[in-house]
Write an enzyme that holds these catalytic residues in place. Structure first.
Site, PDB file in Angstrom:
ATOM      1  N   THR A 105       1.160  -1.147   0.026  1.00  0.00           N
ATOM      2  CA  THR A 105       0.091   0.128  -0.169  1.00  0.00           C
ATOM      3  C   THR A 105       0.883   1.145   0.389  1.00  0.00           C
ATOM      4  O   THR A 105       1.566   1.322   0.805  1.00  0.00           O
ATOM      5  CB  THR A 105      -1.052   0.244   0.767  1.00  0.00           C
ATOM      6  N   LYS A 180      -7.158   1.520  -3.124  1.00  0.00           N
ATOM      7  CA  LYS A 180      -6.813   1.503  -1.684  1.00  0.00           C
ATOM      8  C   LYS A 180      -7.418   2.788  -1.022  1.00  0.00           C
ATOM      9  O   LYS A 180      -7.319   1.697   0.015  1.00  0.00           O
ATOM     10  CB  LYS A 180      -5.294   0.586  -1.744  1.00  0.00           C
ATOM     11  N   LYS A 248       0.296   5.358   8.281  1.00  0.00           N
ATOM     12  CA  LYS A 248       1.091   5.321   7.551  1.00  0.00           C
ATOM     13  C   LYS A 248       0.165   5.543   5.801  1.00  0.00           C
ATOM     14  O   LYS A 248       0.075   6.175   4.724  1.00  0.00           O
ATOM     15  CB  LYS A 248       1.819   3.672   6.474  1.00  0.00           C
TER      16      LYS A 248
END
Lengths: 308, 308
Positions: A105, A180, A248
């Site tokens: 990701t 995502k 993150k």
């Protein structure tokens, strides 16, 4: 790309990043019959795959030199940059016609940058982040969100099907990463609602299991409520998905939202609250540990709560 | 209360508030065989029930004088106060052993106040707000969240079963309202996530239907995403559930959270954003019109969006 064929036993795969997710995913490809060359920052986490038949390589570049398809799933965008674009990175070891598939990701903009760099060497680049966590990886039930050249993505179908269940082509380079981001934006705000709702229920003196029976089947229902709500009620804040990884992801989402000129106040709030979750020492807990940070705001000592 | 029996054809019901929800719900009781006396601020909305056999009364008090059980589902807490506690309210017309059942989404603290006032006259009081909207009311599939004396709640089972599908006793007076607050807190933050996620997807150039295919089955999934997401994509912002009613509910939730000493930043943000939705003229649209207010923040003209 019409001539590209991906065939177990013939097509050679490389795998960079053999953490909890990567080890499961690469393991599925090996089981399917693909020969694999693997690299990981700490070799010990690759041992299981080596025992299953994988060959060790000392750098991502050496992985690529032995492979037709190079997969990566590492930590941060900076790690992606290093293992793909670095001097010892995968791209440096690729030949024309090879495919680099980053499943970390990571930033949509970095995926686009990698695609441009790869294309200049005749190399294909695919971004294919996943959702479903360690359990989804282990059970080959991941949702895989894919960006890049559609013909290449189609040719890789045997690989996708070895690892995932919901396999959706989202568009050109970066579109898998964008999808995502959409996924994480959804989770971020909903998690706030789930935690606040349970704190309210607790403070109002309701029986938490009983209130769940009223609210889960209807318009307030969600995967997080049904799956993480019961863990919160049982004081189980094990990951699931690590808080520090989610931070993150939220940072990537906010950066990209800014790049796109979007104002997303719920996402911004969520990022701030998760900073608090980490600051309170829950970085290696699951994302639902947000409950504990919100409880502390109201002076509620959740772990020591009495049953109502 | 062990002697209380609720029997269609014998037990007389009263119904105060015959709007979209109330008319459906009272209609189900009449179909089940209960004789009904009804009141509404504007009589025209009661005509269908009167044609179905209900008797009109000029005040909530007169409704109660003709009834054993008095149901109410009106607009705001101030309306609840008037139709139950006012000089022409239901309580003034009740006799000992009667039951007042308020199904409005209202303040938990007001439900407690009504319970105290009722008890002093030997009257039972139940708070039983619902979720499921006009469709849930019409199809008798509501979730009914119930607070009050459990023996009374149990005796009312024939009534609950005529109107709802998920029927859960939540605890003493006010607990039904508290459970509904929990429901609305869940919806509030999740709706922010759903709207922000779709805006992000749009601005990133993703195909909205395709990204939905990736994110709905997994950890990002929710009722709102699956049911309201497609409507947003189709530019359909019809209610569903009115923005202005949701603003009322969020106000109740924030007031009660304050009373309980809770800090709920997601709920507070949601309330503020819904003020913007209303200010932009979407008060009579569905709650998913939050998308339009968030789009305007980023200068996105959603109704005129081009398909990607």
């Amino acid at each position: 790309m019409s001539t590209m064929e991906v065939i177990p036993g013939k097509t050679r795969i490389g795998w960079i990043g053999t953490g909890v997710m990567g080890a499961s995913m690469c393991g599925h490809l090996i089981k399917k019959g693909f020969g694999a060359t693997v690299y990981n920052r700490s070799r010990s986490k690759a041992e299981t795959l080596i025992q299953a038949g994988a060959t060790w390589a000392d750098t991502p570049r050496q992985v690529a030199e032995q492979s037709d398809l190079v997969f990566s799933i590492v930590g941060f965008p900076s790690d992606v940059r290093e293992v793909i674009l670095g001097s010892d990175g995968a791209l440096a070891g690729c030949r024309p016609g090879n495919v680099i598939i980053d499943m970390t990701t990571s930033q949509p903009s970095l995926a686009e940058e990698i695609a441009v760099a790869a294309r200049s060497g005749g190399v294909h680049s695919i971004d294919a982040p996943v959702s479903g966590g360690d359990i989804g990886a282990r059970e080959a039930r991941l949702s895989i969100m894919i960006g890049g050249d559609q013909a290449v993505v189609d040719a890789l179908r045997p690989c996708w099907e070895a690892m995932g269940k919901t396999i959706v082509y989202q568009g050109g380079p970066g579109c898998g990463q964008h999808a995502k981001v959409v996924n994480q934006i959804l989770i971020a705000s909903n998690m706030i609602g789930v935690c606040e709702a349970l704190l309210y229920a607790y403070q109002a003196g309701l029986n938490l299991e009983t209130v769940m029976a009223s609210v889960t089947p209807g318009a307030a229902g969600s995967w997080s409520l049904s799956n993480l709500g019961p863990r919160m009620i049982q004081n189980n804040f094990d990951p699931g998905f690590f808080v520090e990884h989610f931070i993150k992801d939220l940072g990537i989402a906010l950066d990209e939202a800014g790049r796109l000129g979007l104002c997303l106040p719920g996402l911004a709030l969520s990022r701030q609250l998760y900073q608090a979750v980490k600051a309170q020492g829950y970085g290696r807990n699951g994302t639902h540990a947000l409950l504990l940070a919100l409880a502390s705001l109201a002076g509620i000592d959740w772990p020591n709560r009495r049953p109502h």
